[in-house]
Design an enzyme around this catalytic site. Sequence first.
Site, mmCIF file in Angstrom:
data_model
loop_
_atom_site.group_PDB
_atom_site.id
_atom_site.type_symbol
_atom_site.label_atom_id
_atom_site.label_comp_id
_atom_site.label_asym_id
_atom_site.label_seq_id
_atom_site.Cartn_x
_atom_site.Cartn_y
_atom_site.Cartn_z
ATOM 1 N N CYS B 32 98.935 -32.678 50.687
ATOM 2 C CA CYS B 32 99.299 -33.417 51.959
ATOM 3 C C CYS B 32 99.696 -32.550 53.043
ATOM 4 C CB CYS B 32 100.637 -34.223 51.568
ATOM 5 S SG CYS B 32 100.449 -35.471 50.112
ATOM 6 N N ASP B 268 95.747 -38.969 40.604
ATOM 7 C CA ASP B 268 94.982 -39.976 41.353
ATOM 8 C C ASP B 268 93.663 -40.303 40.474
ATOM 9 O OD1 ASP B 268 96.458 -39.154 43.291
ATOM 10 O OD2 ASP B 268 95.094 -37.863 44.583
ATOM 11 N N ASN B 290 102.990 -36.924 40.369
ATOM 12 C CA ASN B 290 104.261 -36.016 40.083
ATOM 13 C C ASN B 290 104.878 -36.869 38.704
ATOM 14 O OD1 ASN B 290 104.918 -33.468 41.060
ATOM 15 N ND2 ASN B 290 104.049 -34.572 42.685
ATOM 16 N N TYR B 411 126.470 -46.854 60.166
ATOM 17 C CA TYR B 411 126.454 -46.777 61.447
ATOM 18 C C TYR B 411 127.294 -45.813 62.187
ATOM 19 C CZ TYR B 411 128.102 -48.363 65.942
ATOM 20 O OH TYR B 411 128.540 -48.279 67.267
#
Lengths: 435, 435
Positions: B32, B268, B290, B411
């Site tokens: 990646c 994969d 993983n 917030y």
Amino acid sequence: MSAAAQARRLQPAGELDIVVLEQGPKISYSACGIPYWIGGQVSDPDRLLARTPADFAEQDIAVRTGTRAEGIDLAVGEVVAAGGERIGYDSLVVATGGRPFRPPVPGLDADGVHGVHRLADGADIRAAIAAGAERAVVLGGGYIGLEMAEVLQARGLEVTVVLADPLPMAQLDADMGQRVCAAMCGMGIDVQSDQPVREIEVGPEGAVRAVRTDAAAYDADLVVLGLGMGPETTLAREAGLQLGSTGAIDVAHTQRSRSHPEVLAAGDCAQTFHRITGEAIHVALGTHANKQGRVAGSVIGGRPARFAGVLGTAMTKVGDLEVARTGLCTTQAEEGGYDFRTEVIESSTRAGYYPGAAPIAVKIITEAGSGLLLGAQVVGGPGSGKRIDVFATAIWAGLTAEELAGSDLSYAPPFSPTYDPVVVAARVASRIEQG
Amino acid sequence: MSAAAQARRLQPAGELDIVVLEQGPKISYSACGIPYWIGGQVSDPDRLLARTPADFAEQDIAVRTGTRAEGIDLAVGEVVAAGGERIGYDSLVVATGGRPFRPPVPGLDADGVHGVHRLADGADIRAAIAAGAERAVVLGGGYIGLEMAEVLQARGLEVTVVLADPLPMAQLDADMGQRVCAAMCGMGIDVQSDQPVREIEVGPEGAVRAVRTDAAAYDADLVVLGLGMGPETTLAREAGLQLGSTGAIDVAHTQRSRSHPEVLAAGDCAQTFHRITGEAIHVALGTHANKQGRVAGSVIGGRPARFAGVLGTAMTKVGDLEVARTGLCTTQAEEGGYDFRTEVIESSTRAGYYPGAAPIAVKIITEAGSGLLLGAQVVGGPGSGKRIDVFATAIWAGLTAEELAGSDLSYAPPFSPTYDPVVVAARVASRIEQG
């Protein structure tokens, strides 16, 4: 205003008259934004106003600013406004908000001592800076204290933060608060711990000169109160509404007051309850105030609603350091009688090789045996803080650390390591081995 | 490598021999991260290496790089390595990964056509840029396609993205993909939609010259394959391991293969299942790889473990636009036969008055009647994307939109409006009125 708006949604003007009394000149302002107006990030205070009386007038909600409620006659159902006018009600929402804690020491009324609560406070502090204030002392190291220390330093003042506690951010465990303290010191903010303020020394012209503790006197021409907010209950108490153990107005989950169900209360003046422990607490925070107001408005409008409780989620930043917490901290878990354990992990906000990756520390508190998540704390670089929302959601849903560790969180190198720090913390807490 | 590490944690060297065969020169690299090495954000490819064979040797894990497994003899339990060496096993983990989809068109083997899969691909593309490549065509508009378009443009190339689909990010609903498309165009990336590639035109010296579709030919001296990853199952298939409906190796939740339980598969090359629908899917993503590896290693090491499924959470960015999704999109919800509804809200990443506040759009998919959260999509400015983790956690936990709307999210003005966009979306979806 949330209550008014929600009630109007459910009941048209012909069915329900709505009158709002506000003692100040403005409504619907973001008190949380005041530090950033002082800091200059926000140039126009009107930007802190979410809505105006004219906006509400369009919904047939009559907002009377500059009108102080001076009494509530619970027996006949009337509010007594300044000047003696009596306004009858079928339902009343008390939303008198909070007020900054003021230490009981001499000199607190001197010129140059300010809260950070109303827009007028912001204007006063801005005026003091414009007039040449050079040395500020911030009393307290909670959210407002941190934010004010940051913005005052950014405006060029020398800033000393004086704490009664050993560390800033008393809502964090000490090991996490230590990280905040170190970052503040690294920014050049002078942090003076374990020193309750004893006196505000006042100069011959009535202006603040210094803040004195048992250890020293810290020169100041500006003093900011960041000691937290208590409930403003004078009106409620004098009327005879029952207060709860926290000193705030005692309400049911519907926001109806325990003693007088036709009177509801919402926001900083109202007591609420902790989602995990069920215990009564007082938390002064705009998110809860808004939601409670909406519940009150729904109830008045005829739609059943219940406030779902608080986890004590909170977040702030000081400089580039983001600080957030949710659920129980160690002290709260101890006081609650939980059998718990804590874990702290250190990771990276992004893939370690990606530019801008910054350290992040995550502390997680889980119930021993069940593995239920009880609380989490996050301190780290940009991108750290909002990760608390994942913990808040997981705790809200009653997940265990192991369940959270198995969850499918996002990954891309600019935004997290392969295992997000949230997952790493959850995994360590669930005693699944790392690797 | 995750499987090897986890098995070793559970079984010391005297109890379990562990041998890893890797055909390439390196292990444990972040595929990646390759776009960001090409883009120059990562200067040293060694930084993409999480661990080295020497690291594993310290744990008595023998890593044999440059050693290609050419066959598996399931009947006797042996792997046949290049050169004919036979290596016996009691348990075998097949982790052959994925391979980039290659469209079946002429010219794909020309010089200048590259995947973004192995470190060598990154080196090749960097070399092409250094040699003066000026015009790139990216085939496909998924995560890799977007990332490559961004980094190639940043390196000064003119970039055209050619899509067979109507919009980039086919994992999003069209209305959300449209926002991504608009942002790409705004960056000056040329997006050519609805155009399956028909031919890679090759120059007289064997180098790519253009990408031809039914509509046009796009000049290119560099072509990047961003069409997604399929499972690399040649070894498994030839050995006789059973593949699933997705074409990946069919495994149980323990990662044991269905046909030969002594053989496990992870990553994969392996099929997995959707957490919501339970259906078999193939998702090529490092986080799942993983975790599945860890499950396989646990099982081999004697500790029961199960993979918990995927939500299809994913995230990327193109320029300043962050894009993320989790759970079911509209198409998936339709295919799954759900009675659902969708809502889109627009909000702000920060308090509107705080500098850097950027638009954020949140789409939420809920089951009609129950209100259960099924999926969410987020497209917006900096700080938007990681909000998908809140939805992923809520969906993982089985929350309704109303429960999420009531939750206690953080917030502070620098990080969200009073109501976080997540809460606003959940509230709208739960049909609680706004305000």
